[in-house]
Each structure stands twice: as C-alpha cells, then as structure tokens.
Design an enzyme around this catalytic site. Structure first.
Site, PDB file in Angstrom:
ATOM      1  N   ASP A  30       9.144  21.888  46.043  1.00  0.00           N
ATOM      2  CA  ASP A  30       9.522  21.642  47.209  1.00  0.00           C
ATOM      3  C   ASP A  30       8.569  22.460  48.251  1.00  0.00           C
ATOM      4  O   ASP A  30       8.098  23.672  47.984  1.00  0.00           O
ATOM      5  CB  ASP A  30      11.033  22.243  47.453  1.00  0.00           C
ATOM      6  CG  ASP A  30      11.652  22.172  48.662  1.00  0.00           C
ATOM      7  OD1 ASP A  30      12.633  21.212  48.765  1.00  0.00           O
ATOM      8  OD2 ASP A  30      11.140  22.454  49.782  1.00  0.00           O
ATOM      9  N   ASN A  86      22.495  17.557  47.821  1.00  0.00           N
ATOM     10  CA  ASN A  86      23.096  17.389  48.990  1.00  0.00           C
ATOM     11  C   ASN A  86      23.355  15.985  49.455  1.00  0.00           C
ATOM     12  O   ASN A  86      22.280  15.157  49.287  1.00  0.00           O
ATOM     13  CB  ASN A  86      22.192  18.077  50.220  1.00  0.00           C
ATOM     14  CG  ASN A  86      21.769  19.542  49.854  1.00  0.00           C
ATOM     15  OD1 ASN A  86      22.583  20.388  49.220  1.00  0.00           O
ATOM     16  ND2 ASN A  86      20.334  20.115  50.069  1.00  0.00           N
ATOM     17  N   VAL A  95      16.511  14.074  53.332  1.00  0.00           N
ATOM     18  CA  VAL A  95      15.663  12.797  52.756  1.00  0.00           C
ATOM     19  C   VAL A  95      16.785  11.987  52.086  1.00  0.00           C
ATOM     20  O   VAL A  95      17.291  12.314  51.120  1.00  0.00           O
ATOM     21  CB  VAL A  95      14.553  13.489  51.885  1.00  0.00           C
ATOM     22  CG1 VAL A  95      13.628  12.330  51.463  1.00  0.00           C
ATOM     23  CG2 VAL A  95      13.640  14.493  52.581  1.00  0.00           C
ATOM     24  N   HIS A  99      17.984  13.474  45.302  1.00  0.00           N
ATOM     25  CA  HIS A  99      17.073  14.344  44.775  1.00  0.00           C
ATOM     26  C   HIS A  99      18.095  15.518  44.152  1.00  0.00           C
ATOM     27  O   HIS A  99      19.191  15.929  44.813  1.00  0.00           O
ATOM     28  CB  HIS A  99      15.959  14.963  45.895  1.00  0.00           C
ATOM     29  CG  HIS A  99      16.453  15.243  47.121  1.00  0.00           C
ATOM     30  ND1 HIS A  99      16.860  14.169  47.954  1.00  0.00           N
ATOM     31  CD2 HIS A  99      16.632  16.406  47.754  1.00  0.00           C
ATOM     32  CE1 HIS A  99      17.157  14.756  49.157  1.00  0.00           C
ATOM     33  NE2 HIS A  99      17.416  16.115  49.008  1.00  0.00           N
ATOM     34  N   HIS A 101      17.750  19.436  43.628  1.00  0.00           N
ATOM     35  CA  HIS A 101      17.134  20.736  43.900  1.00  0.00           C
ATOM     36  C   HIS A 101      17.147  21.636  42.602  1.00  0.00           C
ATOM     37  O   HIS A 101      18.337  21.965  42.223  1.00  0.00           O
ATOM     38  CB  HIS A 101      17.434  21.574  44.959  1.00  0.00           C
ATOM     39  CG  HIS A 101      17.459  21.136  46.320  1.00  0.00           C
ATOM     40  ND1 HIS A 101      16.390  21.296  47.274  1.00  0.00           N
ATOM     41  CD2 HIS A 101      18.109  19.848  46.734  1.00  0.00           C
ATOM     42  CE1 HIS A 101      16.599  20.568  48.248  1.00  0.00           C
ATOM     43  NE2 HIS A 101      17.697  19.987  48.217  1.00  0.00           N
TER      44      HIS A 101
END
Ligand code: AMP
Length: 113
Positions: A30, A86, A95, A99, A101
């Site tokens: 990230d 998220n 975004v 994804h 994290h």
C-alpha cells in the site's frame, strides 16, 4: 468504462511494489501504509467490491484468501496479522476494485475506527 487505479497497476501502467503475483491475483505494498506491513491483495478480475462478487467468483475469492495467508507467512508475520475488505462509503472504500488489506508487524487495535 475507464480503468481503475488497480487495473492500471495490474497492466503495469502505474508502478507498484509487487510482492506476489500469479495468474489470478496480485499483491503489492500500500502506498500509504497503516502498519509496518501493509499489502493489498487483489484479484486480476475487475470485481468492484466484495459484496458485488458473484457465485461464479467463489473459487477466486478462496484463492485470494489463501494467497493473503501465504503472503503473510512470506513476509514473516508470525505474531499475527489482519485482513480487511472495505465495501462502500461507510466501509471506507476508495478504490472500486476488490482488495484485501493485509496488515501486520505491530499489535492492531480493536475495534477499528
Ligand atoms: P480502500 O480505502 O479500502 O479502498 O483502500 C485503497 C487503498 O489503496 C488505500 O489504502 C490506499 O492507500 C491504496 N492506494 C492508493 N493508490 C495506491 C497506489 N498507487 N499504490 C498502492 N496503493 C495505493
């Protein structure tokens, strides 16, 4: 439809610090790390967010989680780590490309903000 930032990273149009790649997923650091280790694990297929995945994505999502665990081991997170996805505005998504994290390298607080 225009490409998302992460599609551009997959296509190598934008540079990223890639730590793992196979035919289905990409993992890269990230750009604004929230922990000593902060990696994003993404499917190459452009699924916008986890709640928009379909039944046909089941194997891909399983693969993504398995690889997230593998990357955690590879990066030496033996004391633990956290996986976060998220979804949407309240989830803090910025975004619109699914994804996961991967956060670790320090004790993480609970509950998250
Ligand atoms: P989210 O807020 O859950 O949608 O996560 C998007 C993440 O992408 C954030 O943690 C950003 O710091 C990260 N990010 C944005 N641009 C880049 C980039 N060019 N390379 C790596 N990570 C990025």
């Amino acid at each position: 439809m225009s490409q998302t930032l992460f599609e551009k990273i997959i296509a190598r149009q934008i540079p990223a610090d890639i730590v793992y790649e196979d035919e289905q997923v990409l993992a890269f650091r990230d750009i604004h790390p929230q922990a000593p280790v902060h990696v994003l694990v993404i499917p190459k297929k452009p699924i916008a967010r986890v709640g928009d995945a379909e039944a046909s994505d089941q194997a891909l999502l399983g693969h993504l989680l398995l690889k997230a665990g593998e990357v955690a081991r590879m990066l030496g997170l033996k004391d633990g780590f956290r996986l976060v996805m998220n979804h949407g505005q309240h989830g803090g998504e910025t975004v619109p490309h699914l994804h996961c994290h991967l956060l670790g390298g320090r004790p993480l607080q609970w509950p998250p903000g």
